[in-house]
Write an enzyme that holds these catalytic residues in place. Structure first.
Site, PDB file in Angstrom:
ATOM      1  N   LYS A   1       0.832 -65.112  19.173  1.00 51.86           N
ATOM      2  CA  LYS A   1       1.031 -66.221  18.232  1.00 51.86           C
ATOM      3  C   LYS A   1      -0.271 -67.016  18.180  1.00 51.86           C
ATOM      4  O   LYS A   1      -0.925 -67.231  19.220  1.00 51.86           O
ATOM      5  CB  LYS A   1       2.186 -67.099  18.721  1.00 51.86           C
TER       6      LYS A   1
ATOM      7  N   SER B   1       9.230 -71.210  14.779  1.00 51.16           N
ATOM      8  CA  SER B   1       7.874 -71.122  14.270  1.00 51.16           C
ATOM      9  C   SER B   1       7.157 -69.830  14.635  1.00 51.16           C
ATOM     10  O   SER B   1       6.126 -69.533  14.058  1.00 51.16           O
ATOM     11  CB  SER B   1       7.065 -72.299  14.791  1.00 51.16           C
TER      12      SER B   1
ATOM     13  N   SER C   1      11.835 -71.962  18.766  1.00 49.16           N
ATOM     14  CA  SER C   1      10.836 -71.232  17.973  1.00 49.16           C
ATOM     15  C   SER C   1      10.611 -69.783  18.370  1.00 49.16           C
ATOM     16  O   SER C   1       9.960 -69.050  17.640  1.00 49.16           O
ATOM     17  CB  SER C   1       9.503 -71.973  17.984  1.00 49.16           C
TER      18      SER C   1
END
Ligand SMILES: [Mg+2]
Ligand SMILES: [Zn+2]
Lengths: 88, 488, 484
Positions: B79, B154, B178
């Site tokens: 990420k 996210s 997330s």
């Protein structure tokens, strides 16, 4: 209120942006007001989970970054120093 | 059929047997990203040079070492909130465009140490603030099961790329759900470790007291292998737990016979879509059939959790994002006539609407005169939420619930209603407030969309989460299903 | 109108003499390094970097607090103080807000020989900021340049109660505090270079009134002299405002050395809202009683008590005792000399006189003196015993200091030990009288001043080793003026 927050947080919101954000903040704050209903009398605040204390390191020098690495991402620098516009 | 359809242990056997090399495996991942990610938008950038270098080194280790680590030669995505030395790391924000960290996050370094191969930086909501990946400053990611829908956020890029077999596994971060939410929306496994189980050093902070890094992977075992690599104390993160990491691999084989599993009444009584309810109920029946005892429990402070979260997280955000000032990194506004204008221009141009909203909100709840009514009170409610969990974990071994009240929603559906968007995380964020362990495991589908079951375990109870998750996974038997259009 | 009285409180920031910074492994010593060459992701405030508390800094702060008689609460934590400034990389300073490491002590100090006491509100720990450079004045410069070598250096803040009543007291309080920090070895006391900094709060009120007047904060004083001057200026300025019927505004003012005046920097309306909240990246501290007692046990003798003890024990003058205990290394040197058998008053004179001058010229700290205390003590003993003259002793000390040699060895090698043997001296005395008959005659007839050249001649004939006292006694006897 929004103008004050925008200045405090250096958000630089334009008038139009402030106008747009205000009702959203109001709505969120209204929802968040739910908190006032919770009975928290005698309850301690939790700033952190895990129950750790006294996490410290020994006073030792470790290698860090070179000046070149420190400045490599800076948009403006001069003679090894970070350059910023006039502080008024 | 692609190599990336295989699990990590299957790939490990192939690598060790020289059926294929790590270089070939990385090449296939990068090739798939090249040809398929135009539709998904799950990568912010691929890292072919780094991947090739690491894959070559992995191939040497696989040839030389008697017992190379399980992740040696396995393609992985990070990420974009994870600092990766020399590789642009933006946290999905324009304000960090061009930022190449001079250091690796601890989790990045640990995966590299074990020979994992970084294929790219995964798209995410800006600074991990969002539940749909629509808040990325660069591009939205779409759901591989339905490209009209969001992948969840996210860590949506990480989840979508694993689901679409563009990478074998990926790291995400979970501050209010997330990792678990996109895992549920994309039909993959996502683990949120207990607060302090995984180092946050080098993880671009969203809310420091809530953030945890966790793996997204196709199977519970894959997730466990990644978690075992990254978990454990780090002297650079004072909030990591000094407790040794328990035997996570062993937990997968233990089964659920004799376990008491709680179903939080507050999580299932309202607002669940029928399809979600149906999948969750079948998961419950499987677990009972496997010998678990299911009991209803209550977490009465749940109703205040969302409000507490939306005070605490923005408060920390407002402070954590203060360093994004355009002086030491980021495009900045060095030509502005004054320092104040430089700050304001850089931050106004660099931050998207959601980030501005939360920074403004966080600034407000900490400002003089409001601190006690909002921030301090939210921290007290946080104590209540944590106490709820401690109380029920005296009676049950783990909690199960749906991960989200709905499957993946349509792009744009909630972007204009922040409160509706925030409610997406209602079932996941209490675990972050309490710092406990959790995961989401695929349990079935509704109308062609994946549905995840959330397992919550006690503090440092990752092994328990994996144990229950593995049982759901075995019964559901869906992990080999590949989204149409990504199965070639 | 009643006479106005000043109410003054000082806030002192002291950099701690740790090896590494407060929250990272960069060096705490930053002076003289190339700009931005002493940073890491943490003190540069890079995204993702985290702080880790330096244990030594915590201990130094607790020890200072104990020396000031503060209480050490069992629970303490760090907080974030949020504000934007280019020398503050993270956009917040890690400091301590409502639960500092210590609370409630006091500091004794002297003003014109009178002992005073000032309350200490708290001693807490925080991190220093970087440094800014600009052409000319900060607010007119077109741009500023930032060096972050100093960012993150451990900074101890000592907040004093508003117990001072005149500008004259402020530098005396600060001197006493500086001396204490030096004796604790936690700070180098350098105000010019900013490792010790002082801000002051000052308000005026009619004498006898209990409530405080409007408080003005004064910054930028980097010497004892400028501290006193700035406060005197404020007393004059605020008095004038009050006496002309106006009101003093609550604001922050900076001392301008050039203008010898304070200049308004920021008014209350523009006051910052720092939005303090607990630092989520750092678990709180639980200071164990064991640690507190261990640190208390390791406290050095308080400077004022040390001064009194040395004064009384060794019959030193007030001034001499004060000078010899100004810094711990001075006192240590002195006590080592005395322990090595040097008579205390002479030891103090030699140390404060010739030795200190040599150290100053060589820019050497006394603890690194090439002539250690034991060696100087041996020299002082020889002078006291009349084995060498004071003059010779001083000359030898200069050489010994420069060469890094033992003064006593030099004296021996060069045969400079004074001859105090009367028989051996007699020949030089007779020679001098023959050599200078006029002086001899003058002295015989009562001119005392004629003795000088005769003693000089004896010394010269002896090659400088004749004991001058013995020489003059023998000359007097020979010239018929003995016994008087
Ligand atoms: Mg301070
Ligand atoms: Zn550093």
């Amino acid at each position: 209120m929004v103008a004050h927050l925008s200045r405090l947080a250096r958000l630089g919101l334009t008038d139009a942006e402030m106008e747009a954000i205000l009702p959203q903040l109001r709505a969120i704050l209204a929802a968040v007001d739910r908190l006032q209903e919770a009975d928290v009398s005698g309850v301690d605040a939790t700033a952190q989970i895990g129950g750790l204390y006294d996490v410290m390191r020994d006073d030792q020098v470790d290698p860090g970054l070179t000046a070149e690495e420190a400045l490599a991402n800076a948009p403006s620098h001069e003679a090894g120093l970070l350059r910023v516009p006039a502080i008024q | 059929m692609s190599l990336l359809d295989l699990s990590i242990s299957e790939l490990g056997r192939g690598l060790r047997a020289r059926e294929f090399s790590s270089v070939e495996l990385a090449g296939e991942a990068l090739g798939r990203a090249e040809s398929l990610d135009g539709r998904l938008g799950s990568f912010l950038r691929t890292t072919p040079e780094l991947a090739l270098e690491q894959a070559r080194a992995a191939d040497r280790r696989l040839a030389d070492e008697a017992d190379p680590p399980a992740l040696c030669g396995i393609p992985i995505g990070h990420k974009d909130v994870l600092c990766t030395r020399g590789v642009e790391t933006t946290a999905g924000s324009r304000i960090l465009e061009g930022f190449r960290p001079p250091y690796d996050a601890t989790v990045v370094a640990r995966l590299a140490r074990d020979g994992a191969v970084v294929v790219g930086k995964m798209n995410c909501d800006e600074f991990a603030m969002g539940s749909s990946n629509e808040n990325s400053g660069f591009q939205p990611t779409v759901n591989p099961w339905d490209e009209e829908r969001v992948p969840g956020g996210s860590s949506g890029g990480s989840a979508a790329a694993v689901a679409a077999r563009l990478t074998v596994a990926a790291l995400g971060t979970d501050t209010g759900g997330s990792v678990r939410l996109p895992a549920s929306f994309c039909g993959v496994v996502g683990v949120k470790p207990s607060y302090g189980r995984v180092s946050r050093y080098g993880v671009i902070a969203f809310a420091s007291s809530l953030d945890q890094v966790g793996p997204l992977a196709k199977t519970v075992e894959d997730a466990q292998l990644v978690l075992s690599c990254i978990a454990g104390p780090d002297r650079r993160d004072s909030t990591t737990s000094p407790a040794p990491v328990s035997d996570l691999a062993g937990a997968l084989r233990e089964g659920v016979r004799g376990l008491r599993l709680g179903i939080p009444r507050e999580y299932v009584e309202a607002g669940l879509e029928d399809g979600i309810k149906a999948v969750f109920e079948s998961a419950c029946r499987w677990l009972e059939a496997e010998g678990a005892e299911l009991v209803e429990v209550s977490l009465p402070s749940t109703e205040y959790a969302l409000a507490a979260y939306y005070v605490i997280a923005p408060a920390e955000v407002s402070s954590n994002l203060a360093r994004m000032d355009g002086i030491r990194f980021g495009p900045g506004e060095p030509q502005a006539p004054s320092l104040l204008e430089a700050y304001e221009l850089a931050r106004n141009r660099g931050f998207g609407p959601e980030v501005r909203r939360r920074v403004a909100l966080g600034t407000f709840v900490l400002s003089s005169g409001y601190y006690d009514a909002y921030y301090l009170r939210a921290q007290k409610v946080r104590t209540l939420v944590a106490q709820d969990f401690s109380r029920v974990f005296e009676r049950v071994d783990a909690l199960i619930s749906p991960t989200a009240p709905t499957p993946a929603f349509r792009l744009g559906e909630r972007t204009h209603d922040p409160l509706a968007m925030y409610a997406t995380d209602a079932l996941t964020l209490p675990a972050n407030l309490a710092g406990i362990s959790g995961l989401s495991v695929p349990a079935g589908f509704t109308a062609g969309l994946p549905v995840g079951v959330q397992v919550l375990g006690p503090y440092l109870g990752e092994a328990m989460c994996l144990r229950v998750g593995a049982a759901v996974e075995r019964a559901a038997d869906v992990w080999r299903r590949v989204p149409a259009g990504f199965d070639g | 109108m009643a006479e106005l009285q000043a109410v003054i409180g000082l806030e002192v920031h002291a950099q701690l003499l740790t090896r590494s910074k407060m929250f990272c492994g960069c060096r705490a010593e930053y002076l003289g390094l190339p700009p931005n060459s002493n940073t890491c992701p943490t003190c540069l405030g890079l995204p993702g970097a985290l702080p880790v508390i330096n244990r030594r800094a915590v201990e130094m702060t607790i020890q200072t607090a104990l020396a000031l008689g503060c209480r050490i609460p069992e629970f303490s934590k760090f907080d974030r103080k949020n504000y934007f400034y280019p020398d503050l990389p993270k956009g917040y300073q890690i400091s301590q807000y409502d639960l500092p490491l210590s609370l409630g002590g006091h500091l004794e100090f002297e003003v014109d020989g009178e002992r005073r006491s000032c309350g200490i509100t708290r001693v807490h720990l925080e991190e220093d900021a970087g440094t800014l450079h600009h052409a000319g004045e900060i607010h007119t410069a077109k741009f500023s340049l930032v060096d972050l070598n100093r960012a993150g250096v451990p900074l101890m803040e000592i907040v004093g109660e508003p117990d001072l009543r005149s500008p004259r007291e402020a530098p005396q309080y600060l001197r006493a505090l500086r001396q204490l920090l030096l004796h604790l070895g936690v700070n180098d006391g350098n105000m010019e270079q900013g490792s010790l900094r002082c801000d002051a709060n000052i308000s005026l009120r009619p004498r006898g009134q209990r409530e405080l007047g409007v408080k003005v904060e004064v910054k930028n004083m980097n010497s004892f002299r400028s501290l006193e001057a700035a406060l005197e200026f404020e007393v004059r300025r605020q008095s004038a405002v009050i006496e002309s019927g106006g009101t003093v505004h609550q604001e922050t003012r900076g001392w301008s050395e050039v203008e010898q005046a304070t200049v308004s920097q920021r008014s209350k309306e523009e006051a910052q809202d720092y939005r303090y909240f607990p630092e989520p990246d750092l678990p709180p501290l639980q200071v164990s009683r064991d640690l507190v007692e261990r640190l208390r046990g390791a406290l050095p003798e308080p400077p004022l008590r040390l001064r009194d003890r040395l004064r009384d024990q060794h019959q030193l003058g007030e001034e001499q005792a004060a000078l010899i205990t100004e810094r711990p290394q001075d006192a240590a040197y002195f006590e080592a000399m005395v322990a090595a058998g040097a008579p205390p008053r002479s030891a103090a004179n030699w140390q404060l006189g010739p030795l200190q001058a040599l150290c100053k010229d060589a820019k050497l700290d006394i603890e690194h003196s090439p002539v250690p205390a034991v060696e100087l003590a041996a020299l002082v003993r020889m002078v006291e015993a009349g084995e060498v003259s004071g003059t010779t002793g001083r000359e030898v000390l200069v050489e010994a200091f420069a060469m890094g040699r033992s003064p006593v060895d030099l004296i021996r090698e060069r045969g400079l030990i004074q001859v105090s043997d009367a028989a051996q001296m007699q020949a030089w005395v007779d020679g001098a009288i023959l050599q200078l008959p006029k002086a001899a005659a003058d002295f015989r007839s009562g001119n005392d001043r004629a003795l000088g050249p005769l003693v000089g001649a004896v010394r010269k004939a002896s090659g400088g080793v004749a004991n001058p006292d013995l020489a003059s006694r023998l000359l007097r006897e020979r010239l018929g003026r003995g016994g008087g």
